[in-house]
Design a protein around this motif. Structure first.
Motif, mmCIF file in Angstrom:
data_model
loop_
_atom_site.group_PDB
_atom_site.id
_atom_site.type_symbol
_atom_site.label_atom_id
_atom_site.label_comp_id
_atom_site.label_asym_id
_atom_site.label_seq_id
_atom_site.Cartn_x
_atom_site.Cartn_y
_atom_site.Cartn_z
ATOM 1 N N THR A 110 0.829 -1.209 0.000
ATOM 2 C CA THR A 110 0.000 0.000 0.000
ATOM 3 C C THR A 110 0.861 1.257 0.000
ATOM 4 O OG1 THR A 110 -1.795 -1.153 1.155
ATOM 5 C CG2 THR A 110 -1.795 1.246 1.256
ATOM 6 N N VAL A 111 1.888 1.272 0.841
ATOM 7 C CA VAL A 111 2.794 2.419 0.886
ATOM 8 C C VAL A 111 3.491 2.583 -0.456
ATOM 9 C CG1 VAL A 111 4.922 3.304 1.921
ATOM 10 C CG2 VAL A 111 3.145 2.324 3.378
ATOM 11 N N ASP A 112 3.931 1.472 -1.027
ATOM 12 C CA ASP A 112 4.640 1.524 -2.307
ATOM 13 C C ASP A 112 3.747 2.085 -3.419
ATOM 14 O OD1 ASP A 112 7.450 0.359 -3.126
ATOM 15 O OD2 ASP A 112 6.127 0.016 -4.836
ATOM 16 N N ASP A 113 2.482 1.719 -3.404
ATOM 17 C CA ASP A 113 1.547 2.183 -4.433
ATOM 18 C C ASP A 113 1.291 3.684 -4.346
ATOM 19 O OD1 ASP A 113 1.345 -0.406 -5.279
ATOM 20 O OD2 ASP A 113 -0.626 -0.779 -4.401
ATOM 21 N N HIS A 114 1.554 4.274 -3.186
ATOM 22 C CA HIS A 114 1.318 5.701 -2.997
ATOM 23 C C HIS A 114 2.613 6.509 -2.947
ATOM 24 C CE1 HIS A 114 -2.600 4.126 -1.644
ATOM 25 N NE2 HIS A 114 -3.086 5.326 -1.896
ATOM 26 N N CYS A 115 3.746 5.882 -3.214
ATOM 27 C CA CYS A 115 5.029 6.543 -2.983
ATOM 28 C C CYS A 115 5.309 7.680 -3.958
ATOM 29 C CB CYS A 115 6.171 5.526 -3.010
ATOM 30 S SG CYS A 115 6.543 4.866 -4.656
ATOM 31 N N GLY A 116 4.625 7.700 -5.115
ATOM 32 C CA GLY A 116 4.830 8.769 -6.079
ATOM 33 C C GLY A 116 6.106 8.660 -6.878
ATOM 34 N N LEU A 117 6.763 7.518 -6.785
ATOM 35 C CA LEU A 117 8.023 7.310 -7.493
ATOM 36 C C LEU A 117 7.936 6.070 -8.369
ATOM 37 C CD1 LEU A 117 10.557 7.845 -4.549
ATOM 38 C CD2 LEU A 117 9.935 9.522 -6.301
#
Length: 264
Positions: A182-189
Motif C-alpha cells: 500500500t505504501v509503495d503504491d502511494h510513494c509517487g516514485l
C-alpha cells in the motif's frame, strides 16, 4: 525471566511499525534527490495537495488507533482462553492462505472503494479526504476519513484474516506485506529494480492514474491485483513516459483530446 510478546500483539503493532519504517525509507530517498524518478514534479505537492503533511501524519495516526482497537478486539474474541498457541501449518498451506487473503482483501476493497466514488454523499463527506492528495506520497497511503479506514482497511483486513484461516503468526507477515504494498503504491516514485513491479501491475503509476481528475472513476483496484477493474470495465491502461525536466508521467492511453486538455 524471559519476556514473551504474543503473536496477536505482534500482528497488531508490527504492520504499523512497518508503515512508518517503509515510509521513512522513501523520505530518506527523497532527501537524496529523486527528481529523475518522480511521477510528478516536486513542486506539484505544494500546489495540488490541499492538506499539510503534518495534517496527514495526524490523520494516519487516528486511523491506526482505530486499527489497533479493532485488531485487539478481534484477537480477544477469537483467542483461545487456555493460551495455547496455534500450530503453524505447512508452507504450502500458508502460501495458499496468502493467496486467499489477497483475493478477499482485493475484492472487498474494490467494491467498497468503488461504491465510495459512486455514492455522492460518501465521496463528498468521506472518501474525498483521501483524494485531497492529488500527488500521492508514501506516508499518505492511509490518510483517510476514519470511517473509510474502518470499512476499507480494518474490516477488509479482518475478513481476509478470518476467511483465509491464517494464524496470528502468519497475519504478522501478511499484514506487513500488505502495508508495504500500500505504501509503495502511494510513494509517487517509479524506481528501477522495484521487485513489486515485477509481480504486480497494480503499482504506483497505476494508482497515480486514479488520483488524477481524469482517472477518478477508474483503477479502483487495490492493493494487489487489477482483475476487478478489468472484469468490470473500470481499467484505464496507461503508458509511462519521460517528462521534460526529469522524471516520469503516467499518461492514460484512452483519453480523448478534451479530457487531455484539462490535464495539460
Amino acid at each position: 525471566m524471559a519476556f514473551a510478546v504474543s503473536d496477536e500483539l505482534l500482528g497488531t503493532f508490527v504492520p504499523i511499525a512497518v508503515y512508518w519504517l517503509y515510509s521513512g525509507l522513501y523520505i530518506a530517498l527523497d532527501a537524496m534527490g529523486m527528481d529523475d524518478y518522480r511521477l510528478h514534479p516536486k513542486g506539484e505537492e505544494a500546489t495540488k495537495n490541499i492538506v499539510s503533511k503534518w495534517t496527514v501524519v495526524k490523520g494516519v495516526l487516528v486511523q491506526q488507533s482505530f486499527q489497533i482497537a479493532v485488531s485487539l478486539l478481534l484477537f480477544t474474541i477469537i483467542g483461545d482462553e487456555s493460551g495455547t498457541v496455534r500450530k503453524q501449518p505447512p508452507a504450502l498451506v500458508i502460501a495458499l492462505q496468502f493467496i486467499v487473503a489477497m483475493f478477499v482483501m482485493d475484492t472487498w476493497q474494490y467494491f467498497m472503494h468503488r461504491y465510495m466514488h459512486v455514492n455522492k454523499f460518501l465521496y463528498k463527506h468521506v472518501h474525498s479526504k483521501h483524494h485531497t492528495l492529488v500527488v500521492p506520497y508514501a506516508f499518505g497511503a492511509l490518510y483517510n476519513h476514519p470511517l473509510e479506514g474502518l470499512i476499507l482497511d480494518t474490516i477488509g483486513g479482518a475478513l481476509s484474516f478470518l476467511i483465509a484461516g491464517m494464524t496470528p503468526k502468519t497475519a504478522i507477515f501478511f499484514f506487513s506485506f500488505a502495508t508495504i504494498k500500500t505504501v509503495d503504491d502511494h510513494c509517487g516514485l517509479w524506481l528501477p529494480g522495484n521487485i513489486l513491479h515485477v509481480f504486480f501491475s497494480n503499482n504506483s503509476a497505476y494508482h497515480d492514474i486514479h488520483h488524477q481528475l481524469y482517472g477518478n472513476k477508474y483503477n479502483f483496484s487495490q492493493p494487489f491485483f487489477v482483475m476487478w477493474d478489468k472484469i468490470l470495465g473500470t481499467y484505464m491502461p496507461y503508458t509511462l513516459e519521460n517528462r521534460k525536466g526529469g522524471g516520469f508521467e503516467a499518461r492514460p492511453i484512452k483519453l480523448n483530446s478534451a479530457e487531455q486538455s484539462k490535464t495539460d
